[in-house]
Design an enzyme around this catalytic site. Structure first.
Site, mmCIF file in Angstrom:
data_model
loop_
_atom_site.group_PDB
_atom_site.id
_atom_site.type_symbol
_atom_site.label_atom_id
_atom_site.label_comp_id
_atom_site.label_asym_id
_atom_site.label_seq_id
_atom_site.Cartn_x
_atom_site.Cartn_y
_atom_site.Cartn_z
ATOM 1 C CD GLU A 1 -2.707 5.134 6.694
ATOM 2 O OE1 GLU A 1 -2.863 5.660 5.584
ATOM 3 O OE2 GLU A 1 -2.190 5.112 7.237
ATOM 4 C CB SER B 1 5.303 -1.765 11.997
ATOM 5 O OG SER B 1 4.795 0.219 12.495
ATOM 6 C CG HIS C 1 -5.661 1.372 5.175
ATOM 7 N ND1 HIS C 1 -5.460 3.174 6.138
ATOM 8 C CD2 HIS C 1 -5.164 0.904 4.567
ATOM 9 C CE1 HIS C 1 -4.172 2.685 6.135
ATOM 10 N NE2 HIS C 1 -3.803 0.993 5.305
ATOM 11 C CD GLU D 1 -3.634 -2.548 7.105
ATOM 12 O OE1 GLU D 1 -2.547 -3.224 7.006
ATOM 13 O OE2 GLU D 1 -4.507 -2.132 6.958
ATOM 14 N N GLY E 1 2.046 2.139 10.190
ATOM 15 C CA GLY E 1 3.234 3.335 10.701
ATOM 16 C C GLY E 1 3.599 3.666 11.685
ATOM 17 C CG ASN F 1 -1.692 1.056 1.358
ATOM 18 O OD1 ASN F 1 -1.910 1.870 0.628
ATOM 19 N ND2 ASN F 1 -2.467 1.714 2.665
ATOM 20 C CD1 TRP F 2 2.757 1.270 -3.410
ATOM 21 C CD2 TRP F 2 3.484 2.652 -4.753
ATOM 22 N NE1 TRP F 2 4.312 -0.128 -3.774
ATOM 23 C CE2 TRP F 2 4.321 1.079 -4.806
ATOM 24 C CE3 TRP F 2 3.491 3.266 -5.719
ATOM 25 C CZ2 TRP F 2 4.900 0.540 -6.319
ATOM 26 C CZ3 TRP F 2 4.313 2.846 -6.942
ATOM 27 C CH2 TRP F 2 5.293 1.193 -6.423
ATOM 28 C CE LYS F 3 -0.120 3.270 4.758
ATOM 29 N NZ LYS F 3 0.441 3.599 6.181
ATOM 30 N N GLY G 1 3.021 -1.157 3.641
ATOM 31 C CA GLY G 1 2.608 -0.141 4.065
ATOM 32 C C GLY G 1 4.322 0.358 3.618
ATOM 33 N N GLY G 2 4.442 1.478 5.100
ATOM 34 C CA GLY G 2 6.209 2.089 4.269
ATOM 35 C C GLY G 2 6.929 1.094 3.528
HETATM 36 C C1 PEP Z 1 -0.854 -0.048 5.704
HETATM 37 O O1 PEP Z 1 -0.846 1.189 5.221
HETATM 38 O O2 PEP Z 1 -1.517 -0.896 5.285
HETATM 39 C C2 PEP Z 1 0.327 -0.428 7.225
HETATM 40 C C3 PEP Z 1 0.062 -1.521 7.442
HETATM 41 O O3 PEP Z 1 0.894 0.889 7.149
HETATM 42 P P1 PEP Z 1 2.931 0.274 7.313
HETATM 43 O O4 PEP Z 1 3.414 -0.747 6.513
HETATM 44 O O5 PEP Z 1 3.572 1.645 7.797
HETATM 45 O O6 PEP Z 1 2.700 0.284 9.230
#
Ligand code: PEP
Length: 254
Positions: A96, A210, A94, A164, A170, A9-11, A231-232
Protein backbone atom coordinates in the site's frame (compact mmCIF):
# COMPACT_ATOMS: atom_id res chain seq x y z
CA UNK A 1 15.45 -23.20 14.28
CA UNK A 2 13.53 -20.14 13.15
CA UNK A 3 10.97 -18.99 15.74
CA UNK A 4 7.69 -18.29 13.94
CA UNK A 5 6.39 -14.74 13.93
CA UNK A 6 2.82 -13.53 13.61
CA UNK A 7 2.45 -9.80 13.06
CA UNK A 8 -0.82 -7.90 12.94
CA UNK A 9 -0.86 -4.94 10.58
CA UNK A 10 -3.74 -2.79 11.76
CA UNK A 11 -3.22 -0.37 8.85
CA UNK A 12 -5.08 2.97 9.25
CA UNK A 13 -7.62 1.52 11.67
CA UNK A 14 -8.39 2.19 15.37
CA UNK A 15 -8.34 5.38 17.38
CA UNK A 16 -6.15 5.29 20.48
CA UNK A 17 -9.18 4.27 22.55
CA UNK A 18 -10.11 1.49 20.14
CA UNK A 19 -6.52 0.26 20.03
CA UNK A 20 -6.40 0.01 23.84
CA UNK A 21 -9.71 -1.86 23.86
CA UNK A 22 -8.53 -4.33 21.22
CA UNK A 23 -5.29 -5.07 23.07
CA UNK A 24 -7.15 -5.50 26.36
CA UNK A 25 -9.40 -8.02 24.65
CA UNK A 26 -6.47 -10.22 23.63
CA UNK A 27 -3.79 -9.46 26.19
CA UNK A 28 -3.96 -12.24 28.79
CA UNK A 29 -4.56 -15.07 26.31
CA UNK A 30 -2.10 -13.78 23.72
CA UNK A 31 0.56 -13.35 26.36
CA UNK A 32 0.42 -16.97 27.44
CA UNK A 33 0.86 -18.50 23.96
CA UNK A 34 4.50 -19.46 23.61
CA UNK A 35 6.80 -20.58 20.83
CA UNK A 36 5.66 -17.71 18.60
CA UNK A 37 6.82 -14.10 18.43
CA UNK A 38 3.67 -11.95 18.61
CA UNK A 39 3.86 -8.46 17.13
CA UNK A 40 1.13 -5.83 16.95
CA UNK A 41 1.55 -2.97 14.48
CA UNK A 42 -0.99 -0.26 15.33
CA UNK A 43 -1.00 3.28 13.90
CA UNK A 44 1.86 5.49 15.19
CA UNK A 45 -0.44 7.46 17.53
CA UNK A 46 -1.24 4.38 19.64
CA UNK A 47 2.30 3.07 20.12
CA UNK A 48 3.01 4.96 23.36
CA UNK A 49 -0.25 3.93 25.04
CA UNK A 50 0.10 0.31 23.96
CA UNK A 51 3.71 0.19 25.11
CA UNK A 52 2.46 0.90 28.63
CA UNK A 53 -0.37 -1.60 28.33
CA UNK A 54 1.81 -4.54 27.21
CA UNK A 55 4.66 -3.81 29.64
CA UNK A 56 5.91 -7.05 31.21
CA UNK A 57 4.13 -9.24 28.64
CA UNK A 58 5.55 -11.31 25.77
CA UNK A 59 3.79 -9.11 23.19
CA UNK A 60 5.87 -6.84 20.99
CA UNK A 61 5.05 -3.73 19.02
CA UNK A 62 5.86 -2.63 15.50
CA UNK A 63 5.28 0.54 13.49
CA UNK A 64 3.88 0.48 9.96
CA UNK A 65 6.37 2.83 8.34
CA UNK A 66 9.15 5.35 9.01
CA UNK A 67 11.19 7.96 7.17
CA UNK A 68 14.91 7.39 6.72
CA UNK A 69 16.22 10.73 8.03
CA UNK A 70 16.94 11.10 11.75
CA UNK A 71 15.26 14.50 12.10
CA UNK A 72 14.64 17.76 10.28
CA UNK A 73 12.24 19.56 7.98
CA UNK A 74 10.16 16.60 6.82
CA UNK A 75 6.67 17.66 7.86
CA UNK A 76 4.43 14.79 8.82
CA UNK A 77 7.15 12.14 8.90
CA UNK A 78 8.31 9.91 11.77
CA UNK A 79 11.99 9.10 12.20
CA UNK A 80 13.70 5.85 13.21
CA UNK A 81 15.00 7.53 16.38
CA UNK A 82 11.47 8.47 17.42
CA UNK A 83 10.36 4.86 17.02
CA UNK A 84 13.36 3.20 18.62
CA UNK A 85 12.02 3.82 22.14
CA UNK A 86 8.48 2.87 21.30
CA UNK A 87 8.64 -0.41 19.39
CA UNK A 88 10.90 -3.24 18.29
CA UNK A 89 9.71 -3.86 14.72
CA UNK A 90 8.76 -1.74 11.73
CA UNK A 91 6.94 -2.73 8.55
CA UNK A 92 8.74 -1.32 5.51
CA UNK A 93 7.73 -1.32 1.85
CA UNK A 94 4.15 -2.53 2.32
CA UNK A 95 2.44 -2.73 -1.08
CA UNK A 96 0.00 0.00 0.00
CA UNK A 97 2.98 2.33 0.55
CA UNK A 98 4.36 1.38 -2.86
CA UNK A 99 0.96 1.80 -4.55
CA UNK A 100 -0.54 4.90 -2.86
CA UNK A 101 2.59 6.76 -1.79
CA UNK A 102 4.86 5.90 -4.72
CA UNK A 103 7.60 4.29 -2.61
CA UNK A 104 10.42 3.00 -4.78
CA UNK A 105 12.83 0.16 -4.10
CA UNK A 106 15.57 2.74 -3.54
CA UNK A 107 13.55 4.64 -0.91
CA UNK A 108 12.58 1.38 0.77
CA UNK A 109 16.26 0.40 0.87
CA UNK A 110 17.10 3.66 2.67
CA UNK A 111 14.33 3.00 5.18
CA UNK A 112 15.59 -0.54 5.84
CA UNK A 113 19.11 0.77 6.47
CA UNK A 114 17.85 3.57 8.72
CA UNK A 115 15.76 1.13 10.76
CA UNK A 116 18.64 -1.32 11.23
CA UNK A 117 20.96 1.53 12.23
CA UNK A 118 18.88 2.30 15.33
CA UNK A 119 18.24 -1.35 16.18
CA UNK A 120 14.68 -1.57 14.82
CA UNK A 121 13.77 -4.88 13.18
CA UNK A 122 12.37 -4.30 9.70
CA UNK A 123 9.62 -6.48 8.26
CA UNK A 124 10.37 -5.90 4.58
CA UNK A 125 7.35 -6.53 2.35
CA UNK A 126 7.70 -7.70 -1.22
CA UNK A 127 5.23 -9.21 -3.67
CA UNK A 128 4.00 -9.16 -7.25
CA UNK A 129 0.85 -7.57 -8.68
CA UNK A 130 -1.86 -9.66 -10.34
CA UNK A 131 -0.79 -8.86 -13.91
CA UNK A 132 2.82 -9.70 -13.05
CA UNK A 133 1.71 -12.99 -11.55
CA UNK A 134 -0.40 -13.81 -14.60
CA UNK A 135 2.51 -12.98 -16.89
CA UNK A 136 4.70 -15.48 -15.01
CA UNK A 137 6.93 -12.66 -13.69
CA UNK A 138 6.66 -13.36 -9.94
CA UNK A 139 10.28 -14.46 -9.45
CA UNK A 140 11.64 -11.57 -11.52
CA UNK A 141 9.56 -9.02 -9.58
CA UNK A 142 10.33 -10.24 -6.07
CA UNK A 143 14.05 -10.67 -6.76
CA UNK A 144 14.23 -7.15 -8.23
CA UNK A 145 12.44 -5.78 -5.15
CA UNK A 146 14.95 -7.57 -2.92
CA UNK A 147 17.91 -6.44 -4.98
CA UNK A 148 16.91 -2.77 -4.81
CA UNK A 149 15.81 -2.77 -1.17
CA UNK A 150 18.84 -4.63 0.12
CA UNK A 151 21.46 -3.06 -2.17
CA UNK A 152 23.25 -1.29 0.70
CA UNK A 153 22.37 -3.73 3.48
CA UNK A 154 25.44 -5.68 4.52
CA UNK A 155 23.90 -7.72 7.38
CA UNK A 156 20.37 -9.06 7.59
CA UNK A 157 20.41 -9.55 11.38
CA UNK A 158 17.02 -8.61 12.77
CA UNK A 159 15.36 -8.40 9.37
CA UNK A 160 12.27 -10.40 8.40
CA UNK A 161 10.82 -10.64 4.89
CA UNK A 162 7.08 -10.79 4.28
CA UNK A 163 6.08 -12.21 0.91
CA UNK A 164 2.73 -10.60 0.16
CA UNK A 165 1.33 -11.10 -3.33
CA UNK A 166 -0.50 -7.82 -3.98
CA UNK A 167 -3.47 -9.65 -5.51
CA UNK A 168 -4.01 -11.43 -2.18
CA UNK A 169 -3.93 -8.40 0.12
CA UNK A 170 -7.31 -7.39 1.46
CA UNK A 171 -9.07 -9.26 -1.35
CA UNK A 172 -10.11 -12.42 0.48
CA UNK A 173 -8.27 -14.30 -2.29
CA UNK A 174 -5.27 -15.83 -0.52
CA UNK A 175 -2.54 -17.74 -2.33
CA UNK A 176 -2.48 -21.47 -1.65
CA UNK A 177 0.02 -22.75 0.87
CA UNK A 178 1.87 -24.48 -1.96
CA UNK A 179 2.06 -21.34 -4.10
CA UNK A 180 3.31 -19.25 -1.18
CA UNK A 181 5.87 -21.87 -0.18
CA UNK A 182 7.18 -22.11 -3.73
CA UNK A 183 7.78 -18.36 -4.05
CA UNK A 184 9.24 -18.21 -0.55
CA UNK A 185 11.71 -20.96 -1.52
CA UNK A 186 12.77 -18.86 -4.50
CA UNK A 187 13.21 -15.87 -2.20
CA UNK A 188 15.34 -17.89 0.22
CA UNK A 189 17.43 -19.19 -2.65
CA UNK A 190 17.96 -15.64 -3.93
CA UNK A 191 19.00 -14.48 -0.43
CA UNK A 192 21.55 -17.29 -0.27
CA UNK A 193 23.00 -16.02 -3.56
CA UNK A 194 23.02 -12.38 -2.37
CA UNK A 195 24.49 -13.27 1.05
CA UNK A 196 25.15 -16.91 1.86
CA UNK A 197 23.38 -20.14 2.78
CA UNK A 198 23.54 -19.68 6.52
CA UNK A 199 22.06 -16.15 6.30
CA UNK A 200 19.26 -17.51 4.11
CA UNK A 201 18.59 -20.42 6.47
CA UNK A 202 18.27 -18.20 9.52
CA UNK A 203 16.14 -15.50 7.82
CA UNK A 204 12.44 -15.53 8.68
CA UNK A 205 10.12 -15.27 5.69
CA UNK A 206 6.42 -14.72 6.33
CA UNK A 207 3.41 -15.03 4.07
CA UNK A 208 0.81 -12.25 3.97
CA UNK A 209 -2.40 -11.82 2.00
CA UNK A 210 -5.92 -12.58 3.27
CA UNK A 211 -4.68 -14.81 6.12
CA UNK A 212 -7.54 -15.72 8.48
CA UNK A 213 -8.14 -18.15 11.31
CA UNK A 214 -9.57 -20.57 8.75
CA UNK A 215 -6.62 -20.69 6.35
CA UNK A 216 -3.58 -19.79 8.50
CA UNK A 217 -2.59 -23.40 9.24
CA UNK A 218 -2.28 -24.08 5.50
CA UNK A 219 0.57 -21.54 5.40
CA UNK A 220 2.20 -22.26 8.73
CA UNK A 221 2.46 -25.97 7.92
CA UNK A 222 4.65 -25.23 4.91
CA UNK A 223 8.31 -25.94 5.66
CA UNK A 224 9.63 -22.63 4.31
CA UNK A 225 7.01 -20.31 5.82
CA UNK A 226 7.89 -18.84 9.21
CA UNK A 227 4.66 -17.09 10.10
CA UNK A 228 2.30 -14.49 8.75
CA UNK A 229 1.72 -10.79 8.34
CA UNK A 230 -2.00 -10.48 9.01
CA UNK A 231 -4.03 -7.44 7.98
CA UNK A 232 -7.82 -7.48 8.30
CA UNK A 233 -8.02 -10.52 10.58
CA UNK A 234 -5.64 -8.92 13.10
CA UNK A 235 -8.37 -6.40 14.00
CA UNK A 236 -10.51 -9.25 15.32
CA UNK A 237 -9.21 -10.43 18.71
CA UNK A 238 -10.70 -13.92 18.37
CA UNK A 239 -9.25 -14.52 14.91
CA UNK A 240 -5.84 -13.14 15.76
CA UNK A 241 -5.64 -15.28 18.90
CA UNK A 242 -6.66 -18.33 16.92
CA UNK A 243 -3.99 -17.69 14.25
CA UNK A 244 -1.29 -17.32 16.92
CA UNK A 245 -2.51 -20.41 18.81
CA UNK A 246 -2.53 -22.57 15.67
CA UNK A 247 0.97 -21.34 14.82
CA UNK A 248 2.22 -22.28 18.27
CA UNK A 249 0.71 -25.77 18.02
CA UNK A 250 2.11 -26.40 14.54
CA UNK A 251 5.56 -25.17 15.52
CA UNK A 252 5.65 -27.64 18.41
CA UNK A 253 5.17 -30.55 16.03
CA UNK A 254 8.07 -29.53 13.78
C1 PEP B 1 -1.40 -6.78 5.05
O1 PEP B 1 -1.87 -5.70 5.39
O2 PEP B 1 -0.18 -6.91 5.07
C2 PEP B 1 -2.29 -7.86 4.64
C3 PEP B 1 -1.75 -8.99 4.29
O3 PEP B 1 -3.64 -7.60 4.67
P1 PEP B 1 -4.83 -8.71 4.63
O4 PEP B 1 -4.46 -9.78 5.62
O5 PEP B 1 -6.04 -7.94 5.04
O6 PEP B 1 -4.89 -9.24 3.25
Amino acid sequence: MRVPLIAGNWKMNTTVGEAIKLVKEMLPRLDEIDGVEKVLCPPFVSLAALKELIKGSSIKLGAQNLYFEEKGAYTGEISPLMLANLCEFVIIGHSERRQYFGESGELIGKKVLAALKVGLKPILCIGERLEENEAGRTEEVVTEQLRSSLAEVKKLDGLTIAYEPVWAIGTGKAATGGQANETISLIRHFISQLYNRSVAQSLRILYGGSVTASNSSEFIKQPGIDGALVGGASLDAKQFLSIVKQTSEISQTR
